[in-house]
Design a protein around this motif. Sequence first.
Motif, PDB file in Angstrom:
ATOM      1  N   GLN A 112       0.839  -1.190   0.000  1.00  0.00           N
ATOM      2  CA  GLN A 112       0.000   0.000   0.000  1.00  0.00           C
ATOM      3  C   GLN A 112       0.880   1.249   0.000  1.00  0.00           C
ATOM      4  O   GLN A 112       2.029   1.200   0.392  1.00  0.00           O
ATOM      5  CB  GLN A 112      -0.881   0.042   1.251  1.00  0.00           C
ATOM      6  N   ASN A 125     -15.673   3.073  -5.614  1.00  0.00           N
ATOM      7  CA  ASN A 125     -14.236   2.779  -5.641  1.00  0.00           C
ATOM      8  C   ASN A 125     -13.746   2.133  -4.340  1.00  0.00           C
ATOM      9  O   ASN A 125     -14.423   2.171  -3.312  1.00  0.00           O
ATOM     10  CB  ASN A 125     -13.452   4.077  -5.900  1.00  0.00           C
ATOM     11  N   PRO A 173      -7.924   4.624  -1.643  1.00  0.00           N
ATOM     12  CA  PRO A 173      -6.886   5.234  -2.480  1.00  0.00           C
ATOM     13  C   PRO A 173      -5.447   4.824  -2.118  1.00  0.00           C
ATOM     14  O   PRO A 173      -4.525   5.196  -2.832  1.00  0.00           O
ATOM     15  CB  PRO A 173      -7.099   6.737  -2.267  1.00  0.00           C
ATOM     16  N   SER A 209      -2.923   1.758  -5.613  1.00  0.00           N
ATOM     17  CA  SER A 209      -2.819   2.520  -6.856  1.00  0.00           C
ATOM     18  C   SER A 209      -3.882   2.079  -7.859  1.00  0.00           C
ATOM     19  O   SER A 209      -4.325   2.864  -8.689  1.00  0.00           O
ATOM     20  CB  SER A 209      -1.416   2.397  -7.459  1.00  0.00           C
ATOM     21  N   SER A 249      -6.956   1.574  -7.321  1.00  0.00           N
ATOM     22  CA  SER A 249      -8.163   2.378  -7.113  1.00  0.00           C
ATOM     23  C   SER A 249      -8.041   3.700  -7.866  1.00  0.00           C
ATOM     24  O   SER A 249      -8.986   4.138  -8.530  1.00  0.00           O
ATOM     25  CB  SER A 249      -8.375   2.665  -5.625  1.00  0.00           C
ATOM     26  N   LEU A 250      -6.865   4.306  -7.776  1.00  0.00           N
ATOM     27  CA  LEU A 250      -6.642   5.589  -8.450  1.00  0.00           C
ATOM     28  C   LEU A 250      -6.689   5.417  -9.961  1.00  0.00           C
ATOM     29  O   LEU A 250      -7.254   6.239 -10.681  1.00  0.00           O
ATOM     30  CB  LEU A 250      -5.289   6.168  -8.029  1.00  0.00           C
ATOM     31  N   ASP A 251      -6.095   4.310 -10.447  1.00  0.00           N
ATOM     32  CA  ASP A 251      -6.082   4.051 -11.892  1.00  0.00           C
ATOM     33  C   ASP A 251      -7.500   3.863 -12.429  1.00  0.00           C
ATOM     34  O   ASP A 251      -7.852   4.374 -13.493  1.00  0.00           O
ATOM     35  CB  ASP A 251      -5.266   2.792 -12.194  1.00  0.00           C
ATOM     36  N   LEU A 257     -10.279   4.977 -11.128  1.00  0.00           N
ATOM     37  CA  LEU A 257     -10.988   6.260 -11.074  1.00  0.00           C
ATOM     38  C   LEU A 257     -10.573   7.149 -12.246  1.00  0.00           C
ATOM     39  O   LEU A 257     -11.408   7.809 -12.868  1.00  0.00           O
ATOM     40  CB  LEU A 257     -10.688   6.965  -9.747  1.00  0.00           C
ATOM     41  N   GLU A 258      -9.294   7.128 -12.562  1.00  0.00           N
ATOM     42  CA  GLU A 258      -8.768   7.935 -13.659  1.00  0.00           C
ATOM     43  C   GLU A 258      -9.405   7.521 -14.989  1.00  0.00           C
ATOM     44  O   GLU A 258      -9.784   8.371 -15.803  1.00  0.00           O
ATOM     45  CB  GLU A 258      -7.237   7.767 -13.720  1.00  0.00           C
ATOM     46  N   ALA A 273     -17.393   5.537  -1.817  1.00  0.00           N
ATOM     47  CA  ALA A 273     -16.218   4.877  -1.233  1.00  0.00           C
ATOM     48  C   ALA A 273     -16.577   3.535  -0.609  1.00  0.00           C
ATOM     49  O   ALA A 273     -17.478   3.441   0.223  1.00  0.00           O
ATOM     50  CB  ALA A 273     -15.591   5.779  -0.171  1.00  0.00           C
TER      51      ALA A 273
END
Lengths: 329, 329
Positions: free
Chosen positions: A117, A178, A181, A184, A186-188, A190-191, A211
Amino acid sequence: MSEATVSRVLNGVGPVKEETRRRVMEAAKQLNYVPNALAQRFARQKSGNLGVILPLLPKVNVFSTYYFSEILSGIGHTAKHSGYDLLMLFREPGEPREYANLFRTQKVDACIILGAQNIPTDYDALEELQLEGHPFCLINQRFDGKPYNTVDADHRMGSFDAVTHLMQQGCQRIWFLNGPPVFSNSLDRLEGYRQALEAAGMTFDPDRVLAGNYSRKSGYAHAEAFAELIRTGQADAIIAANDRMAIGLLQGLKEKGVRAGADYALVGCDDSDGARLTDPPLTSIAVPFYEVGSEAASRLLGTLAETEPPVPFTVKLPVRLVARASSEV
Amino acid sequence: MSEATVSRVLNGVGPVKEETRRRVMEAAKQLNYVPNALAQRFARQKSGNLGVILPLLPKVNVFSTYYFSEILSGIGHTAKHSGYDLLMLFREPGEPREYANLFRTQKVDACIILGAQNIPTDYDALEELQLEGHPFCLINQRFDGKPYNTVDADHRMGSFDAVTHLMQQGCQRIWFLNGPPVFSNSLDRLEGYRQALEAAGMTFDPDRVLAGNYSRKSGYAHAEAFAELIRTGQADAIIAANDRMAIGLLQGLKEKGVRAGADYALVGCDDSDGARLTDPPLTSIAVPFYEVGSEAASRLLGTLAETEPPVPFTVKLPVRLVARASSEV
């Protein structure tokens, strides 16, 4: 006498002066030297083990059994065919991350890290591995700007495709559930969601991002509020960042009489076993977890044979949308 | 000089004459001795590893991801808390079973064997382990008349309870879809089925036993013929020896318009994740796989500390019927 010389004599390889050989063998005899696997590994200063660091799997976990089994099978298969055994290193939540010690004590020759993480303890442990030059590879997690070996799937593209698919089904108000965060992935994801909306000339609205924590329960927990959003026309579709959350949401909404594939469209991620079992079956993003594990092991073990300092690798495997009844509206 | 003496010196324990200590340390110095984990294990003649032998998991396997993850988590958790690392040893179908070599080369101090079958190659390998006195434990497989350490669940009782439950629901013509007889679990489950019928004064009819291979596909393959048996009043219920076969059968019958929990009653075994996801949800026999793994590791590692030759252990953990809609009629 150098370690390399001792190693050459004990393993019977390479050029060694006769006098040197005699002295090593004598010392070995004094120690009652038995040529067994342990002794040979000691002499070679190699364990013959590929380490796999992973969170201890209690009853509830960020890993689904599907994810875990597939990745581990991929790693295991490749390691076996490269002559390595797999040493599983379970890490407990509060435990210090003493990854470098695994190398210093020669328990492993290389290691693959699952479930890392983006938090200081993990980051420091990885940085230490990198500085000491220990070979390791991350699966499904990247650290921006860091030259760590990484094998991942293209989760950004997965979300992008999910949004595109939902828009083709006529959906206009697409939400996103999602995971945390610190991953990574999760961020990808979302992007990809954001990019697809913007590519279609729609506005990304952060209020439409919910969330969860990748558990079925956290998907289920959103059912009541999301049912209301559907009834009031504020939502007609949702993408969940994994199948377990998608399934929890699907079941929760079903209990309230709101049906996926009829009242709203639903897409999960992972294409796990469960996606084929729900009613209706779940549209999902298929991730090649077995290949992710296999690729990580193969690339990482490949670097051990290199004489030049290896160039860090970053592999991103393609994902694929599997359309089923849950995304029909 | 004995191995024990060398070991005492290198580990700094036990009584050793000063002259002896000096000679060992000198020899160690000649070998450029570094006190690391490998060297210490070499000196102790212990690997510190608990081996887990298991079939290599390709895409299709006798193990479900649920079974695999749960058992492995149970073993891993217990091994970790006993100070052991887990060495995974993947076994390929045609490969020779050289289990005893794992001990001779000191790769493992003890090992747990998953997926053993009642076939000559497996039998010979286990017999060799037993004769050489290597500590091992079988999970989910017994060999009649053999004093092997075994941890299993009470699969006989599971089938017995399933039949009793179905009779309470009013079912009269209960069939049984079993896995291959090379697994003792299959025989145990069949025995429970037979015993329950006879306890209720009904006749055991071997023609009502169908053969599958524990895959979903093998359950699905029986759907067409079984639909006919239901339509002609020859069957009103079926127990499948695992959830995957039950789910395959359920889906195949559903495609033919024959519904579990309405047109016939269905019970699976394992109570895997999937049992909660099907439509209708699947009644199943819950097996404590995590505890099976944990118990095997704990008992086996416990024997290593014993000074007397350990008494073989046979543990059978209880199972529990979880009633859901698929067995209502």
